[in-house]
Design an enzyme around this catalytic site. Structure first.
Site, PDB file in Angstrom:
ATOM      1  N   VAL A  71     -13.246  51.908 -77.418  1.00  0.00           N
ATOM      2  CA  VAL A  71     -13.856  52.349 -76.159  1.00  0.00           C
ATOM      3  C   VAL A  71     -12.872  52.240 -75.001  1.00  0.00           C
ATOM      4  O   VAL A  71     -12.834  53.095 -74.113  1.00  0.00           O
ATOM      5  CB  VAL A  71     -15.126  51.527 -75.855  1.00  0.00           C
ATOM      6  CG1 VAL A  71     -15.753  51.987 -74.551  1.00  0.00           C
ATOM      7  CG2 VAL A  71     -16.125  51.639 -76.997  1.00  0.00           C
ATOM      8  N   TYR A 117     -17.550  52.912 -83.693  1.00  0.00           N
ATOM      9  CA  TYR A 117     -16.673  52.540 -82.579  1.00  0.00           C
ATOM     10  C   TYR A 117     -16.820  51.063 -82.251  1.00  0.00           C
ATOM     11  O   TYR A 117     -17.826  50.429 -82.549  1.00  0.00           O
ATOM     12  CB  TYR A 117     -16.976  53.387 -81.334  1.00  0.00           C
ATOM     13  CG  TYR A 117     -18.304  53.117 -80.669  1.00  0.00           C
ATOM     14  CD1 TYR A 117     -19.446  53.819 -81.033  1.00  0.00           C
ATOM     15  CD2 TYR A 117     -18.412  52.161 -79.650  1.00  0.00           C
ATOM     16  CE1 TYR A 117     -20.665  53.588 -80.408  1.00  0.00           C
ATOM     17  CE2 TYR A 117     -19.622  51.924 -79.017  1.00  0.00           C
ATOM     18  CZ  TYR A 117     -20.748  52.638 -79.401  1.00  0.00           C
ATOM     19  OH  TYR A 117     -21.949  52.398 -78.782  1.00  0.00           O
ATOM     20  N   CYS A 118     -15.749  50.542 -81.651  1.00  0.00           N
ATOM     21  CA  CYS A 118     -15.756  49.168 -81.150  1.00  0.00           C
ATOM     22  C   CYS A 118     -14.866  49.134 -79.907  1.00  0.00           C
ATOM     23  O   CYS A 118     -14.430  50.173 -79.431  1.00  0.00           O
ATOM     24  CB  CYS A 118     -15.285  48.194 -82.220  1.00  0.00           C
ATOM     25  SG  CYS A 118     -13.601  48.496 -82.785  1.00  0.00           S
ATOM     26  N   THR A 119     -14.589  47.965 -79.397  1.00  0.00           N
ATOM     27  CA  THR A 119     -13.878  47.870 -78.118  1.00  0.00           C
ATOM     28  C   THR A 119     -12.453  48.405 -78.181  1.00  0.00           C
ATOM     29  O   THR A 119     -12.035  49.191 -77.335  1.00  0.00           O
ATOM     30  CB  THR A 119     -13.827  46.402 -77.659  1.00  0.00           C
ATOM     31  OG1 THR A 119     -15.132  45.851 -77.795  1.00  0.00           O
ATOM     32  CG2 THR A 119     -13.366  46.299 -76.220  1.00  0.00           C
TER      33      THR A 119
END
Ligand SMILES: [Zn+2]
Ligand SMILES: [Zn+2]
Length: 432
Positions: A310, A281-283
């Site tokens: 996220v 996951y990342c932003t």
């Protein structure tokens, strides 16, 4: 010594502990080498302050706090919008010209990049202008399915100016990304909806926490929850049970593009590529699309990603399994989950139950004490301007500086009381 992504530690170390967290303009930026203006790895990278944004005449920024809901009916509410899509664009320069023409007379600031591999946009503006642009982009069939993410801006524009142009790499990565098969969805991680992601995490975390339940049937499928963001982002918030490499910048890991780094800091080192589910996951999702393509080329088979990152998760699922705030790459720096889903538990003082051993979550970079406010500040020394997490006592003692040395620097900014920051000043320098 911790690897610093091709960076050097501050020239004069801090009295207590050296600072390694140096975010820059893009999530992929971690080193001075990523900026063409300073290719020497010995130049100290800084986040240069940017002149306050000039607001278009006649438009008044709505001074709304980040925890207030955007009012869709009001044109003067500022919002921050982001979207991206990897898709073949035949004539990107033509697209750039069209986009520029559309934005003529509209009050949009931000970074909007287009090339043969697609588009990547983060910008701020009054609600009306910002959404009109996103709607216009979606009218184009190639972009009709883009996930447009909108959040409230806290003080007018979150970016200093508009940069809309052709860019050879939509994301900053050493060596570029143009050689990566990003437009082929089968090469990227499989996107999970926020709801499916939450279920996977809850199942993983319940298994990891020793309970009386039999964990046989779940644990026969190995999972790795991987945070592909940078250290300073992790430090203000992350998913419970996640791991990240023991380097400041994700791309310095041995499975990134820099092969020379040691594998011991790499959560992916030595894992069964065929039988381990990697949940990354990342932003906002774009970094996972890039990194998963790299991992796919390196033989990892079971790659999953959180669709929309996220920010999309917090909007849909609230703060379930998330701890702390979300670091964002604009003037707002850090947002509590309630920004995305009003009423969501801000979880501001919750601390992770399980932490990776390199965890520095919400600790003062200077004295190491636990923090209650999960938001970075810039060093009061203009010529340092380092972004760091600090407790209130260290802020007082060092007058807002990152280290003792900076307190005697010639160009010092006065420290604003409480949670205030240098408004407009802590926007990151746009890498040219
Ligand atoms: Zn401290
Ligand atoms: Zn400093």
């Amino acid at each position: 010594m911790a690897m610093a992504c091709g960076r050097v530690a501050p020239l004069l170390p801090c009295p207590v502990r050296p600072l390694h967290r140096l975010p820059s303009v893009s999530p992929f930026f971690c080193s001075s080498s990523s900026s063409s203006s300073s290719s020497s790895s010995f130049s100290l990278p800084r986040i240069f302050p940017i002149r306050p944004a000039s607001r278009t005449a006649g438009i008044v920024a709505c001074r709304r706090g980040p925890d207030q809901e955007p009012d869709a009916g009001r044109g003067d509410d500022f919002v921050v919008v982001s979207f991206y899509k990897f898709v073949v664009i035949e004539n990107p320069q033509t697209d750039v010209a069209r986009h520029l023409a559309f934005l003529q007379g509209r009050d949009i600031h931000g970074r909007i990049y287009v090339n043969e591999q697609g588009i990547n946009a983060q910008y701020s503006g009054p609600n009306e202008d910002a959404l009109a642009y996103a709607d216009w982009v979606k009218e184009d069939q190639r972009f009709s399915d883009v996930l447009v993410q909108v959040s409230a801006a806290s003080h007018g524009h979150a970016f200093p100016r508009l940069k809309l142009r052709y860019k050879p790499s939509l994301v900053q990565l050493e060596g570029g990304v143009s050689h990566l098969p990003l437009v082929d969805p089968s090469m990227r991680a499989y996107p999970l909806t926020p709801s499916d992601w939450r279920k996977r995490l809850q199942s993983m975390n319940n298994v990891s926490r020793p309970t009386s339940e039999s964990d046989e049937q779940v644990s026969d499928r190995k999972c790795l929850l991987l945070d592909v963001r940078n250290g300073y982002e992790w430090d203000v918030g992350h998913f419970q049970g996640a791991q990240r490499p023991n380097v400041d910048c994700f791309r310095s890991t041995s499975f990134g593009l820099s092969e020379q780094e040691v594998a011991s800091s790499d959560p992916l080192a030595g894992i069964d590529k065929a039988h381990t589910d990697i949940l990354m996951y990342c932003t906002g999702g774009i970094r996972c699309d890039v990194y998963s393509t790299i991992l796919r080329q390196k033989g990892f088979r079971n790659l999953y990603t959180l669709s929309g990152g996220v920010s999309n998760y917090l909007k849909n699922e609230g703060s379930a399994e998330w701890v702390g705030n979300l670091f964002v790459f604009d003037g707002r720096l850090s947002l509590p989950p309630s920004t995305y889903k009003p009423g969501a538990n801000t979880n501001a003082t919750a601390r992770p139950n399980m932490v990776h051993e390199n965890n520095t979550f919400a600790r003062c970079y200077i004295c190491g004490s636990e923090l209650l406010e999960f938001r970075h500040r810039n060093c009061a020394n203009l010529d340092c301007n380092q972004l760091f997490l600090s407790c209130s006592s260290c802020v007082t003692q060092l007058s807002g500086c990152c280290c003792l040395h900076c307190t005697s620097a010639p160009r010092l900014r006065p420290v604003l009381p409480g949670p205030q920051r240098y408004q407009k000043w802590h926007m990151y320098r746009d890498g040219e």
